[in-house]
Design a protein around this motif. Sequence first.
Motif, PDB file in Angstrom:
ATOM      1  N   GLN A 197      43.064  67.442  18.734  1.00 14.32           N
ATOM      2  CA  GLN A 197      41.307  67.475  18.664  1.00 14.32           C
ATOM      3  C   GLN A 197      41.525  65.983  18.994  1.00 14.32           C
ATOM      4  OE1 GLN A 197      39.848  70.141  19.736  1.00 14.32           O
ATOM      5  NE2 GLN A 197      41.951  71.277  19.239  1.00 14.32           N
ATOM      6  N   PRO A 238      35.445  70.103  26.105  1.00 14.51           N
ATOM      7  CA  PRO A 238      35.833  71.400  25.618  1.00 14.51           C
ATOM      8  C   PRO A 238      35.561  72.328  25.530  1.00 14.51           C
ATOM      9  CG  PRO A 238      36.094  69.924  23.425  1.00 14.51           C
ATOM     10  CD  PRO A 238      35.606  68.920  24.506  1.00 14.51           C
ATOM     11  N   HIS A 291      43.923  61.051  23.600  1.00 18.45           N
ATOM     12  CA  HIS A 291      43.812  61.418  25.012  1.00 18.45           C
ATOM     13  C   HIS A 291      43.179  61.653  26.061  1.00 18.45           C
ATOM     14  CE1 HIS A 291      45.626  65.222  28.031  1.00 18.45           C
ATOM     15  NE2 HIS A 291      44.076  65.394  28.213  1.00 18.45           N
ATOM     16  N   SER A 292      42.324  61.605  26.183  1.00 22.67           N
ATOM     17  CA  SER A 292      41.505  61.239  27.943  1.00 22.67           C
ATOM     18  C   SER A 292      42.170  59.692  28.145  1.00 22.67           C
ATOM     19  CB  SER A 292      40.624  60.444  27.594  1.00 22.67           C
ATOM     20  OG  SER A 292      39.576  60.563  28.793  1.00 22.67           O
ATOM     21  N   SER A 314      38.493  74.103  29.461  1.00 23.29           N
ATOM     22  CA  SER A 314      39.707  73.879  28.680  1.00 23.29           C
ATOM     23  C   SER A 314      40.893  74.733  29.167  1.00 23.29           C
ATOM     24  CB  SER A 314      39.155  73.952  26.900  1.00 23.29           C
ATOM     25  OG  SER A 314      38.633  72.941  26.784  1.00 23.29           O
ATOM     26  N   SER A 336      50.452  62.034  24.433  1.00 22.29           N
ATOM     27  CA  SER A 336      48.988  62.086  25.027  1.00 22.29           C
ATOM     28  C   SER A 336      48.611  63.868  25.335  1.00 22.29           C
ATOM     29  CB  SER A 336      48.873  61.660  26.695  1.00 22.29           C
ATOM     30  OG  SER A 336      47.206  62.106  26.989  1.00 22.29           O
ATOM     31  N   ILE A 381      40.493  64.040  21.635  1.00 21.74           N
ATOM     32  CA  ILE A 381      39.903  63.892  23.148  1.00 21.74           C
ATOM     33  C   ILE A 381      39.874  62.891  23.327  1.00 21.74           C
ATOM     34  CG2 ILE A 381      38.569  64.766  25.347  1.00 21.74           C
ATOM     35  CD1 ILE A 381      40.169  66.588  23.642  1.00 21.74           C
ATOM     36  N   LYS A 393      43.760  72.872  30.846  1.00 23.32           N
ATOM     37  CA  LYS A 393      45.866  72.988  29.851  1.00 23.32           C
ATOM     38  C   LYS A 393      46.231  73.381  31.385  1.00 23.32           C
ATOM     39  CE  LYS A 393      47.642  74.635  26.183  1.00 23.32           C
ATOM     40  NZ  LYS A 393      47.885  75.685  24.836  1.00 23.32           N
ATOM     41  N   ALA A 407      45.812  65.790  22.490  1.00 24.82           N
ATOM     42  CA  ALA A 407      44.689  66.806  22.827  1.00 24.82           C
ATOM     43  C   ALA A 407      44.875  68.349  21.893  1.00 24.82           C
ATOM     44  CB  ALA A 407      45.373  67.545  24.482  1.00 24.82           C
TER      45      ALA A 407
END
Length: 156
Positions: free
Chosen positions: A38, A121, A43-44, A125, A31, A40, A129, A35
């Motif tokens: 980019q 983002p 990733h989410s 961010s 995942s 997202i 992170k 991220a």
Amino acid sequence: MQPGFLGTRADLLMDIILIAVIAVPFVCLWSMHYAQRQNIKRHSLIQKLTFLVILIAVVLFEINVRISGGSGSLLKGSPWSGKFFLHMLLAVHITIAVSTYGTWGWMLWKAGREHQSGRLPGGFSKYHKQIGIGIFIGSILTALTGSVVYFIGFVL
């Protein structure tokens, strides 16, 4: 409960939980890869699905523990059953797991809000992170301590 598939004293649910907990850090790495690229949305999605699966697994695990008569009943076949070391190891494992998964759930909620407000983002961010790395480390520690508990409780 049915016997597990790993050839130990553990039942089926315990074996599934072990595999799920060990898989989490690897899925989180996958995942994080998205991220960093980019992507997202992916990733989410991976984070939400992984959290949902582990949450369901933990709830089923807790039900299994209660139905079985508590963790002592599940671990009674171990030579370490009732020993202080195993109790402390369980306490450490539970503390790490609860704090990791609790923080993860909070981060999913917070990230959703920050994304809607346009700060992720963006301004949020860096914090996201940092907390994400902490959750990743916690997932590794949860997998390690869970594996040791499983080994002591169901293999030895």
